[in-house]
Design a protein around this motif. Structure first.
Motif, PDB file in Angstrom:
ATOM      1  N   LEU A   1       0.578  -1.243  -0.151  1.00 16.32           N
ATOM      2  CA  LEU A   1       0.178   0.122   0.769  1.00 16.32           C
ATOM      3  C   LEU A   1       0.565   0.857  -0.009  1.00 16.32           C
ATOM      4  O   LEU A   1       0.803   2.151  -0.810  1.00 16.32           O
ATOM      5  N   ILE A   2       2.192   1.501   0.875  1.00 17.29           N
ATOM      6  CA  ILE A   2       3.005   2.484   0.541  1.00 17.29           C
ATOM      7  C   ILE A   2       3.715   2.134  -0.280  1.00 17.29           C
ATOM      8  O   ILE A   2       3.035   3.974  -0.931  1.00 17.29           O
ATOM      9  N   LYS A   3       4.377   1.531  -1.010  1.00 18.72           N
ATOM     10  CA  LYS A   3       4.399   1.154  -2.404  1.00 18.72           C
ATOM     11  C   LYS A   3       3.910   2.110  -3.739  1.00 18.72           C
ATOM     12  O   LYS A   3       3.763   3.104  -4.554  1.00 18.72           O
ATOM     13  N   ILE A   4       2.335   1.781  -3.623  1.00 18.61           N
ATOM     14  CA  ILE A   4       1.854   2.005  -4.309  1.00 18.61           C
ATOM     15  C   ILE A   4       0.916   3.400  -4.233  1.00 18.61           C
ATOM     16  O   ILE A   4       1.020   3.938  -4.895  1.00 18.61           O
ATOM     17  N   GLY A   5       1.246   4.100  -3.064  1.00 21.22           N
ATOM     18  CA  GLY A   5       0.569   5.236  -2.839  1.00 21.22           C
ATOM     19  C   GLY A   5       2.182   6.519  -3.331  1.00 21.22           C
ATOM     20  O   GLY A   5       1.739   6.757  -3.904  1.00 21.22           O
ATOM     21  N   LEU A   6       3.150   5.911  -2.486  1.00 17.48           N
ATOM     22  CA  LEU A   6       4.223   6.089  -3.686  1.00 17.48           C
ATOM     23  C   LEU A   6       4.173   6.925  -5.196  1.00 17.48           C
ATOM     24  O   LEU A   6       4.846   8.045  -5.242  1.00 17.48           O
ATOM     25  N   GLU A   7       4.376   5.445  -5.561  1.00 15.39           N
ATOM     26  CA  GLU A   7       3.975   5.694  -7.028  1.00 15.39           C
ATOM     27  C   GLU A   7       3.491   6.669  -7.357  1.00 15.39           C
ATOM     28  O   GLU A   7       2.595   7.240  -8.794  1.00 15.39           O
ATOM     29  N   GLU A   8       1.891   6.840  -7.444  1.00 11.23           N
ATOM     30  CA  GLU A   8       1.191   8.305  -7.337  1.00 11.23           C
ATOM     31  C   GLU A   8       1.035   9.178  -6.623  1.00 11.23           C
ATOM     32  O   GLU A   8       1.255  10.380  -7.973  1.00 11.23           O
ATOM     33  N   TYR A   9       2.313   9.299  -6.367  1.00 11.88           N
ATOM     34  CA  TYR A   9       3.153  10.892  -6.018  1.00 11.88           C
ATOM     35  C   TYR A   9       4.467  10.380  -7.444  1.00 11.88           C
ATOM     36  O   TYR A   9       5.524  11.598  -6.941  1.00 11.88           O
ATOM     37  N   ASP A  10       4.478  10.151  -7.269  1.00 11.23           N
ATOM     38  CA  ASP A  10       5.506   9.302  -9.529  1.00 11.23           C
ATOM     39  C   ASP A  10       6.572   9.610  -8.388  1.00 11.23           C
ATOM     40  O   ASP A  10       8.191   9.361  -8.939  1.00 11.23           O
ATOM     41  N   PHE A  11       6.983   9.017  -6.797  1.00 12.21           N
ATOM     42  CA  PHE A  11       8.345   8.362  -6.836  1.00 12.21           C
ATOM     43  C   PHE A  11       8.204   6.782  -7.456  1.00 12.21           C
ATOM     44  O   PHE A  11       6.877   6.095  -7.696  1.00 12.21           O
ATOM     45  N   GLU A  12      10.060   6.649  -7.244  1.00 20.35           N
ATOM     46  CA  GLU A  12       9.850   4.694  -7.582  1.00 20.35           C
ATOM     47  C   GLU A  12      10.105   3.926  -5.988  1.00 20.35           C
ATOM     48  O   GLU A  12      10.703   5.106  -5.000  1.00 20.35           O
ATOM     49  N   ALA A  13       9.185   2.831  -5.754  1.00 14.48           N
ATOM     50  CA  ALA A  13       9.609   2.474  -4.483  1.00 14.48           C
ATOM     51  C   ALA A  13      10.152   0.880  -4.948  1.00 14.48           C
ATOM     52  O   ALA A  13       9.304   0.380  -5.613  1.00 14.48           O
ATOM     53  N   ASP A  14      11.176   0.192  -3.616  1.00  9.94           N
ATOM     54  CA  ASP A  14      11.106  -0.986  -3.989  1.00  9.94           C
ATOM     55  C   ASP A  14      10.956  -1.902  -2.647  1.00  9.94           C
ATOM     56  O   ASP A  14      10.540  -0.486  -1.522  1.00  9.94           O
TER      57      ASP A  14
END
Length: 228
Positions: free
Chosen positions: A15-28
């Motif tokens: 959920l954190i990863k998906i949320g960050l990607e919505e703000y144009d972050f990349e996440a692992d």
């Protein structure tokens, strides 16, 4: 910005990863300390989001490991442990920020961006040593001495002392201190600032007749060479 999320609950991490990607972050995602260390060795990250309750090696210990290897990598602890003691433990371990679950996602994003701005900010080259009375703070070597006595301070105590010494003679509210030393406001009910000011006082004032850190009732603190 590329973020490493260290969280053993996969649903929460996703959920954190998906949320960050919505703000144009990349996440692992890393589910434990070993995975986190492996990914940090293989890729460059702009920040780490770190849970405390991890298997085998907890988040505090992992934070120390990361900080020892990556001196300037921003670390944000994201955990359900919200006591002042837990926050102090996090900052003593080397965390740059601490956010308690449950949290507002916009606040998480704001904190990550603030950490990134701070890590990318240029340090003024013209100031090398800050002085007040017989107290000296060398910003390059991160060494502090009062008179002929060398003082040993933690990273967070050094950050607090630097802010005080750069604002000598000015009354500082607790909100100002948290915004500049910890990047963003903490919950108003926390006494984290008072805890760290007390730590700092014990090291720079307790054994000296001239006190430098003073409490201003109803406002906060001021640093000045005064017997008041």
């Amino acid at each position: 910005m590329r973020i490493l999320i260290v969280e053993d609950e996969w649903e929460v991490a996703s959920l954190i990863k998906i949320g960050l990607e919505e703000y144009d972050f990349e996440a692992d995602i890393a589910g434990n300390a070993m995975e986190a260390q492996k990914q940090l060795a293989e890729r460059d990250y702009d920040s780490v989001i770190l849970d405390v309750n991890l298997p085998v090696i907890n988040g505090f210990d992992l934070c120390r490991m990361i900080r020892n290897r990556f001196e300037t990598l921003p670390i944000l602890m994201l955990t359900a442990f919200g006591s002042t003691d837990s926050k102090v433990n996090g900052f003593e371990a080397g965390a740059d920020d601490y956010l308690v679950k449950p949290f507002e996602f916009r606040e998480l994003v704001a904190r990550l961006r603030a950490l990134n701005r701070r890590s990318n900010a240029a340090t003024p080259a013209e100031v090398t040593v800050l002085k007040l009375a017989d107290l000296e703070f060398n910003l390059h070597s991160k060494t502090v001495k009062r008179g002929n006595q060398k003082l040993t301070l933690t990273a967070r105590e050094l950050a607090l002392l630097e802010f005080f010494m750069k604002n000598q003679g000015r009354a500082l509210t607790r909100n100002e201190i948290t915004e500049h030393v910890w990047d963003i406001n903490f919950d108003t009910g926390t006494n984290l600032v008072d805890v760290y000011v007390n730590y700092l006082r014990k090291k720079i004032d307790r054994d000296f007749s001239l006190k430098l850190i003073h409490t201003i009732s109803g406002i906060g603190y001021i640093m000045r060479a005064s017997d008041d």
